[in-house]
Design a protein around this motif. Sequence first.
Motif, PDB file in Angstrom:
ATOM      1  N   MET A  36       0.829  -1.206   0.000  1.00 55.90           N
ATOM      2  CA  MET A  36       0.000   0.000   0.000  1.00 55.90           C
ATOM      3  C   MET A  36       0.865   1.259   0.000  1.00 55.90           C
ATOM      4  N   GLU A  37       1.886   1.270   0.819  1.00 58.78           N
ATOM      5  CA  GLU A  37       2.774   2.431   0.882  1.00 58.78           C
ATOM      6  C   GLU A  37       3.486   2.643  -0.453  1.00 58.78           C
ATOM      7  N   SER A  38       3.898   1.564  -1.093  1.00 56.50           N
ATOM      8  CA  SER A  38       4.551   1.657  -2.397  1.00 56.50           C
ATOM      9  C   SER A  38       3.579   2.183  -3.451  1.00 56.50           C
ATOM     10  N   LEU A  39       2.346   1.676  -3.410  1.00 53.68           N
ATOM     11  CA  LEU A  39       1.326   2.135  -4.355  1.00 53.68           C
ATOM     12  C   LEU A  39       1.041   3.616  -4.168  1.00 53.68           C
ATOM     13  N   LEU A  40       0.937   4.049  -2.919  1.00 51.80           N
ATOM     14  CA  LEU A  40       0.655   5.449  -2.635  1.00 51.80           C
ATOM     15  C   LEU A  40       1.799   6.347  -3.084  1.00 51.80           C
ATOM     16  N   PHE A  41       3.030   5.904  -2.896  1.00 52.32           N
ATOM     17  CA  PHE A  41       4.190   6.682  -3.344  1.00 52.32           C
ATOM     18  C   PHE A  41       4.168   6.860  -4.858  1.00 52.32           C
ATOM     19  N   ARG A  42       3.917   5.778  -5.602  1.00 53.45           N
ATOM     20  CA  ARG A  42       3.894   5.863  -7.059  1.00 53.45           C
ATOM     21  C   ARG A  42       2.714   6.716  -7.533  1.00 53.45           C
ATOM     22  N   ALA A  43       1.594   6.603  -6.837  1.00 53.84           N
ATOM     23  CA  ALA A  43       0.424   7.399  -7.217  1.00 53.84           C
ATOM     24  C   ALA A  43       0.683   8.891  -7.035  1.00 53.84           C
ATOM     25  N   ARG A  44       1.315   9.263  -5.928  1.00 61.81           N
ATOM     26  CA  ARG A  44       1.627  10.672  -5.686  1.00 61.81           C
ATOM     27  C   ARG A  44       2.607  11.203  -6.729  1.00 61.81           C
ATOM     28  N   ARG A  45       3.605  10.391  -7.065  1.00 60.51           N
ATOM     29  CA  ARG A  45       4.604  10.821  -8.042  1.00 60.51           C
ATOM     30  C   ARG A  45       3.964  11.037  -9.414  1.00 60.51           C
ATOM     31  N   GLN A  46       3.088  10.122  -9.829  1.00 60.02           N
ATOM     32  CA  GLN A  46       2.454  10.289 -11.133  1.00 60.02           C
ATOM     33  C   GLN A  46       1.450  11.435 -11.125  1.00 60.02           C
ATOM     34  N   MET A  47       0.775  11.610 -10.009  1.00 61.48           N
ATOM     35  CA  MET A  47      -0.166  12.728  -9.892  1.00 61.48           C
ATOM     36  C   MET A  47       0.574  14.051 -10.008  1.00 61.48           C
ATOM     37  N   ARG A  48       1.713  14.142  -9.375  1.00 62.25           N
ATOM     38  CA  ARG A  48       2.512  15.372  -9.449  1.00 62.25           C
ATOM     39  C   ARG A  48       2.943  15.649 -10.892  1.00 62.25           C
ATOM     40  N   THR A  49       3.333  14.593 -11.609  1.00 70.00           N
ATOM     41  CA  THR A  49       3.731  14.751 -13.010  1.00 70.00           C
ATOM     42  C   THR A  49       2.572  15.254 -13.861  1.00 70.00           C
ATOM     43  N   LEU A  50       1.390  14.692 -13.644  1.00 69.63           N
ATOM     44  CA  LEU A  50       0.212  15.115 -14.410  1.00 69.63           C
ATOM     45  C   LEU A  50      -0.171  16.558 -14.111  1.00 69.63           C
ATOM     46  N   LEU A  51      -0.041  16.958 -12.856  1.00 72.93           N
ATOM     47  CA  LEU A  51      -0.376  18.338 -12.494  1.00 72.93           C
ATOM     48  C   LEU A  51       0.633  19.321 -13.077  1.00 72.93           C
ATOM     49  N   GLU A  52       1.909  18.955 -13.041  1.00 74.99           N
ATOM     50  CA  GLU A  52       2.929  19.833 -13.619  1.00 74.99           C
ATOM     51  C   GLU A  52       2.715  20.000 -15.116  1.00 74.99           C
ATOM     52  N   ALA A  53       2.256  18.940 -15.783  1.00 77.20           N
ATOM     53  CA  ALA A  53       1.971  19.028 -17.217  1.00 77.20           C
ATOM     54  C   ALA A  53       0.816  19.976 -17.500  1.00 77.20           C
ATOM     55  N   ARG A  54      -0.034  20.177 -16.489  1.00 77.24           N
ATOM     56  CA  ARG A  54      -1.166  21.100 -16.632  1.00 77.24           C
ATOM     57  C   ARG A  54      -0.855  22.478 -16.053  1.00 77.24           C
ATOM     58  N   ASP A  55       0.418  22.699 -15.721  1.00 82.21           N
ATOM     59  CA  ASP A  55       0.862  23.985 -15.172  1.00 82.21           C
ATOM     60  C   ASP A  55       0.161  24.322 -13.866  1.00 82.21           C
ATOM     61  N   VAL A  56      -0.093  23.303 -13.051  1.00 80.91           N
ATOM     62  CA  VAL A  56      -0.679  23.530 -11.727  1.00 80.91           C
ATOM     63  C   VAL A  56       0.451  23.457 -10.718  1.00 80.91           C
ATOM     64  N   ALA A  57       0.674  24.561 -10.029  1.00 81.25           N
ATOM     65  CA  ALA A  57       1.784  24.624  -9.093  1.00 81.25           C
ATOM     66  C   ALA A  57       1.464  23.922  -7.787  1.00 81.25           C
ATOM     67  N   CYS A  58       0.214  23.977  -7.376  1.00 80.02           N
ATOM     68  CA  CYS A  58      -0.177  23.381  -6.099  1.00 80.02           C
ATOM     69  C   CYS A  58      -0.503  21.911  -6.313  1.00 80.02           C
ATOM     70  N   ALA A  59       0.360  21.045  -5.736  1.00 78.60           N
ATOM     71  CA  ALA A  59       0.133  19.607  -5.869  1.00 78.60           C
ATOM     72  C   ALA A  59      -0.373  18.998  -4.576  1.00 78.60           C
TER      73      ALA A  59
END
Length: 234
Positions: free
Chosen positions: A205-228
């Motif tokens: 679960m911890e590994s899944l959550l870490f990967r999910a946060r990392r990919q979410m941050r990448t998707l937000l940065e691609a949308r020019d959203v500074a607040c992650a």
Amino acid sequence: MRNDRRAVTFYGDLRSETAASEDFASTANAPSAATVFPPAIDRLDLTALDDAALMREVGKGSVDAFSVLVDRHSSALYRVAMRMLADAAEAEDVLQDCFARLWQNAPRWSPSGAGLVGWLHRVAMNLCFDRKRRFRVVTVDTMPDPADDAALADRRIEADQAARAVAAALDDLPERYRAALVLCYYEGFSNALAAEVLDLNIKAMESLLFRARRQMRTLLEARDVACADLEAQA
């Protein structure tokens, strides 16, 4: 219907002691009022029961106990389904199916692990996964939003844009990543509880959550959203 019948004792009986004794003897072996008219649990009393006690009542066929559980858990389950599916009609269907399964399984249900909360969320998540995997083509006519003449503060506009970007990024995540973030960030589940819902051990679960946060941050940065910070968008 609630039974309001009560036993009443009369004092100063004008009948003779013999008559009274005969009446007593004839009724000594009769069932008590409590046996003939068992006390009912009213809805007000039911709301004070915990989930396990309510499930025992539902297992006996209590519609009132079932209604209390629906009132208690439907809002959280609907939020989860909406964030997983981004579709109000599908979320409603998940909610209906979830409580239908609760009713069907109540006679065999027994508390374990995270209790009813974990069980309901696991059922809801599996229903969401099934719907996401189902191939659907929906054609709609997009209508332009009506013009709003009211002046909006820049901060409100930016907040709305960020919220839409977060929702879109969440929808682009793989379903297991999305489930991990919805449970842990939006619903405030502990990692242990989320792991039980998703049928994982705590390290997975911890590994899944870490990967999910990392990919979410990448998707937000691609949308020019500074607040992650997902918690700010919950």
